[in-house]
Design a protein around this motif. Structure first.
Motif, mmCIF file in Angstrom:
data_model
loop_
_atom_site.group_PDB
_atom_site.id
_atom_site.type_symbol
_atom_site.label_atom_id
_atom_site.label_comp_id
_atom_site.label_asym_id
_atom_site.label_seq_id
_atom_site.Cartn_x
_atom_site.Cartn_y
_atom_site.Cartn_z
ATOM 1 N N ASP B 47 46.971 55.965 31.870
ATOM 2 C CA ASP B 47 46.952 54.537 32.189
ATOM 3 C C ASP B 47 45.786 53.815 31.497
ATOM 4 O OD1 ASP B 47 47.279 52.072 33.605
ATOM 5 O OD2 ASP B 47 45.748 52.740 35.023
ATOM 6 N N TRP B 48 44.752 54.550 31.117
ATOM 7 C CA TRP B 48 43.588 53.958 30.452
ATOM 8 C C TRP B 48 43.595 54.186 28.939
ATOM 9 C CZ3 TRP B 48 39.103 51.644 32.873
ATOM 10 C CH2 TRP B 48 39.254 51.473 34.253
ATOM 11 N N ALA B 49 44.615 54.846 28.422
ATOM 12 C CA ALA B 49 44.555 55.301 27.026
ATOM 13 C C ALA B 49 44.537 54.139 26.036
ATOM 14 C CB ALA B 49 45.735 56.232 26.725
ATOM 15 N N PHE B 50 45.380 53.122 26.260
ATOM 16 C CA PHE B 50 45.398 51.997 25.316
ATOM 17 C C PHE B 50 44.052 51.294 25.295
ATOM 18 C CE2 PHE B 50 46.303 47.341 24.702
ATOM 19 C CZ PHE B 50 46.414 47.397 23.329
ATOM 20 N N GLU B 51 43.510 51.029 26.489
ATOM 21 C CA GLU B 51 42.220 50.335 26.522
ATOM 22 C C GLU B 51 41.102 51.176 25.883
ATOM 23 O OE1 GLU B 51 43.456 49.782 30.529
ATOM 24 O OE2 GLU B 51 42.259 47.937 30.670
ATOM 25 N N THR B 52 41.165 52.478 26.048
ATOM 26 C CA THR B 52 40.136 53.327 25.445
ATOM 27 C C THR B 52 40.234 53.283 23.920
ATOM 28 O OG1 THR B 52 40.243 54.793 27.369
ATOM 29 C CG2 THR B 52 39.153 55.655 25.396
ATOM 30 N N LEU B 53 41.457 53.393 23.411
ATOM 31 C CA LEU B 53 41.627 53.362 21.953
ATOM 32 C C LEU B 53 41.265 51.974 21.405
ATOM 33 C CD1 LEU B 53 42.424 55.047 19.526
ATOM 34 C CD2 LEU B 53 44.819 54.487 19.966
ATOM 35 N N LEU B 54 41.591 50.926 22.185
ATOM 36 C CA LEU B 54 41.253 49.573 21.754
ATOM 37 C C LEU B 54 39.738 49.350 21.802
ATOM 38 C CD1 LEU B 54 42.327 46.841 20.841
ATOM 39 C CD2 LEU B 54 42.641 46.221 23.256
ATOM 40 N N PHE B 55 39.085 49.901 22.837
ATOM 41 C CA PHE B 55 37.619 49.806 22.926
ATOM 42 C C PHE B 55 36.997 50.473 21.693
ATOM 43 C CE2 PHE B 55 33.462 51.114 24.911
ATOM 44 C CZ PHE B 55 33.015 49.847 25.257
ATOM 45 N N ALA B 56 37.556 51.603 21.288
ATOM 46 C CA ALA B 56 37.061 52.286 20.086
ATOM 47 C C ALA B 56 37.331 51.453 18.839
ATOM 48 C CB ALA B 56 37.708 53.664 19.962
ATOM 49 N N GLN B 57 38.523 50.872 18.756
ATOM 50 C CA GLN B 57 38.872 50.073 17.576
ATOM 51 C C GLN B 57 37.916 48.889 17.438
ATOM 52 O OE1 GLN B 57 40.480 46.828 17.162
ATOM 53 N NE2 GLN B 57 40.681 47.130 14.952
ATOM 54 N N ARG B 58 37.498 48.335 18.571
ATOM 55 C CA ARG B 58 36.610 47.166 18.538
ATOM 56 C C ARG B 58 35.143 47.537 18.384
ATOM 57 N NH1 ARG B 58 39.805 43.643 23.100
ATOM 58 N NH2 ARG B 58 41.411 42.960 21.630
ATOM 59 N N ASN B 59 34.835 48.820 18.586
ATOM 60 C CA ASN B 59 33.447 49.272 18.496
ATOM 61 C C ASN B 59 33.397 50.537 17.641
ATOM 62 O OD1 ASN B 59 32.082 47.395 20.608
ATOM 63 N ND2 ASN B 59 33.887 48.196 21.666
ATOM 64 N N PRO B 60 33.801 50.407 16.365
ATOM 65 C CA PRO B 60 33.991 51.626 15.562
ATOM 66 C C PRO B 60 32.691 52.356 15.241
ATOM 67 C CG PRO B 60 34.308 49.659 14.207
ATOM 68 C CD PRO B 60 34.203 49.194 15.636
ATOM 69 N N LYS B 61 31.556 51.655 15.258
ATOM 70 C CA LYS B 61 30.313 52.375 14.924
ATOM 71 C C LYS B 61 29.945 53.363 16.026
ATOM 72 C CE LYS B 61 27.950 50.723 11.133
ATOM 73 N NZ LYS B 61 26.590 50.608 10.566
ATOM 74 N N PRO B 62 29.898 52.962 17.298
ATOM 75 C CA PRO B 62 29.591 53.989 18.304
ATOM 76 C C PRO B 62 30.777 54.892 18.642
ATOM 77 C CG PRO B 62 29.814 51.838 19.347
ATOM 78 C CD PRO B 62 29.858 51.597 17.854
ATOM 79 N N MET B 63 32.026 54.426 18.392
ATOM 80 C CA MET B 63 33.191 55.208 18.812
ATOM 81 C C MET B 63 34.167 55.472 17.667
ATOM 82 S SD MET B 63 34.165 54.032 22.685
ATOM 83 C CE MET B 63 35.521 55.212 22.739
ATOM 84 N N PRO B 64 33.731 56.176 16.629
ATOM 85 C CA PRO B 64 34.648 56.515 15.535
ATOM 86 C C PRO B 64 35.631 57.602 15.989
ATOM 87 C CG PRO B 64 32.511 57.558 15.184
ATOM 88 C CD PRO B 64 32.368 56.700 16.415
ATOM 89 N N VAL B 65 36.896 57.229 16.123
ATOM 90 C CA VAL B 65 37.901 58.176 16.643
ATOM 91 C C VAL B 65 38.325 59.138 15.541
ATOM 92 C CG1 VAL B 65 40.224 58.410 17.608
ATOM 93 C CG2 VAL B 65 38.744 56.519 18.332
ATOM 94 N N LEU B 66 38.123 60.419 15.764
ATOM 95 C CA LEU B 66 38.565 61.432 14.807
ATOM 96 C C LEU B 66 39.971 61.919 15.144
ATOM 97 C CD1 LEU B 66 35.332 63.585 14.437
ATOM 98 C CD2 LEU B 66 35.992 61.496 13.219
ATOM 99 N N GLU B 67 40.288 61.975 16.437
ATOM 100 C CA GLU B 67 41.608 62.471 16.843
ATOM 101 C C GLU B 67 41.898 62.039 18.272
ATOM 102 O OE1 GLU B 67 42.045 66.748 17.016
ATOM 103 O OE2 GLU B 67 44.221 66.637 16.997
ATOM 104 N N VAL B 68 43.180 61.835 18.558
ATOM 105 C CA VAL B 68 43.633 61.554 19.920
ATOM 106 C C VAL B 68 44.634 62.630 20.310
ATOM 107 C CG1 VAL B 68 44.750 59.897 21.451
ATOM 108 C CG2 VAL B 68 43.347 59.074 19.533
ATOM 109 N N LEU B 69 44.406 63.269 21.454
ATOM 110 C CA LEU B 69 45.351 64.254 21.986
ATOM 111 C C LEU B 69 46.062 63.601 23.162
ATOM 112 C CD1 LEU B 69 42.884 65.889 20.666
ATOM 113 C CD2 LEU B 69 43.779 67.822 21.939
ATOM 114 N N GLU B 70 47.341 63.288 22.974
ATOM 115 C CA GLU B 70 48.077 62.640 24.049
ATOM 116 C C GLU B 70 48.251 63.579 25.236
ATOM 117 O OE1 GLU B 70 49.229 63.014 20.810
ATOM 118 O OE2 GLU B 70 50.741 61.453 20.439
ATOM 119 N N ALA B 71 48.669 62.972 26.358
ATOM 120 C CA ALA B 71 48.895 63.735 27.585
ATOM 121 C C ALA B 71 49.761 64.967 27.286
ATOM 122 C CB ALA B 71 49.580 62.846 28.624
#
Lengths: 267, 267
Positions: B47-71
């Protein structure tokens, strides 16, 4: 994104263009507000938002996300005062992966699906400006055509229900300038970046370079090498392949004009 | 990510380390499998996954996403054969934004919330290796300490229910090498990239450099300039500020060791 600022003249052009599109004007946006970023639009119901953002995260070359407008938001931060429902010259409405309508005003689509989440995706117009400024010829512009685009045999990394094949745009580049074209476009990873493939269309699964699936046939000159970039049409191909119940996109070549200079996305 | 490959020796070290952590060994991962990428872990209910990925997209310097493992997924593509529930030396379990437990095995957390979506986020160990390889001193390593980390007065761009302040790590760099440190770390935008701030801690809202909120107090030498990088602890600060009902993270300094060389993320 850096804090680079647009000039007053550029901003005036961008705002005038958006106002005209809002009032109903329809025209391709190539060359409008030169030096400012233009963006692809993909909007999907909220239930698809995570998968769309994840599909972009896994396929950053064809889908560089510039901004996400959550459900209920229609003003882009990249263009204060804008409305993504009206300020693009032409929209496409998709139902179950089929093109259902083309319109100059997407307000009705947003009324039908108030939970639409809109994604603004980088556009190759940004690095084209860099190529032009460096004296690299852009054949399709010289001949006043649309850039040729091809489906490839390369699958994008899927994300949940979203899948599809990579779409590429192709620009014939004189052999002596191919390295420069790589370097210049590579400075803009947020707007497709460096080419994904240089030469040999066959190994991308492209049988006939003269028959693109989108855009116009290419004009090649002697000594030109075909150079392929990841293309913002890829998400539209994913809509066709994945068949979400509803989607809105811009019409090809009719982009969202922002207030942000290309330089803001340069390395 | 480029196709750069790890050496057989590096891979053997990484696999041996993950197997040891899976068997219960607990140790900080700094220096383990030198030259391979390590990652921060944040896992939240779907339920929080979209907001987490969006938070990372908006803050790429502290949260550079290398990989997402879905449920339902627990094996990282960055480390074939791995299991993110067991292969990190130490985990933290969060309930309503409070630290509830620290454990060496997060399997019970995944049983409690089988819908956890796991995000692997880049880690500054990657560019630290680049600094070391270029002869730039890393003071906290010279003194066998943890890097000092500070909350700042800079708010991250919020995303839905997720908000919080930027956390930075600080490395004192000799004035003559600050520009090199910028250049070298800037080559790795996928793992925090160039510094967010150089000098003047006060304008970041840091009152006392000798009293970091996380890690150990810094060791400054004459002529050193404080250089601040966006820090992978930022998402943990967002968990504390935003209070999602459940979350799992790695314990600071106890990272996920991948099979992927740092060079794969270099520009």
């Amino acid at each position: 994104m850096s804090a680079a600022a647009a000039t007053a003249a550029q901003l005036a052009q961008a705002r005038e263009a958006r106002a005209a599109y809002r009032a109903g004007a329809v025209a391709p946006t190539s060359g409008v507000a030169h030096g400012l970023v233009q963006a692809n639009l993909i909007a999907l119901p909220a239930d698809w938002a995570f998968e769309t953002l994840l599909f972009a995260q896994r396929n950053p070359k064809p889908m560089p996300v510039l901004e996400v407008l959550e459900a209920g938001r229609v003003e882009s931060r990249l263009a204060p005062g804008s409305d993504v429902r009206t300020d693009i010259p032409a929209y496409r409405v998709w139902r179950d992966g089929e093109l259902a309508d083309e319109t100059t005003d997407a307000s009705a689509a947003w009324e039908e699906h108030p939970d639409l989440v809109a994604f603004l995706i980088g556009c190759s117009f940004t690095f084209e400006a860099g190529l032009v400024d460096d004296g690299i010829p852009i054949r399709h512009r010289e001949h006043d055509r649309n850039v040729p685009m091809y489906r490839t045999s390369t699958a994008c990394a899927p994300a949940g229900r979203l899948h599809g094949e990579l779409v590429v745009s192709m620009r014939p580049i004189p052999a002596s300038r191919v390295a420069d074209a790589v370097t210049i476009s590579g400075r803009f990873p947020a707007v497709h970046g460096a080419p994904v493939h240089i030469g040999d269309p066959g190994s991308l699964g492209i049988a006939d370079l003269s028959a693109p699936e989108f855009g116009d046939p290419p004009v090649m000159q002697d000594g030109d090498v075909p150079v392929f970039w990841a293309c913002g049409v890829t998400p539209q191909a994913a809509i066709m392949a994945s068949r979400p119940p509803f989607a809105v996109t811009h019409a090809p070549g009719h982009m969202f004009v922002t207030d942000v200079p290309d330089a803001a996305y340069a390395l």
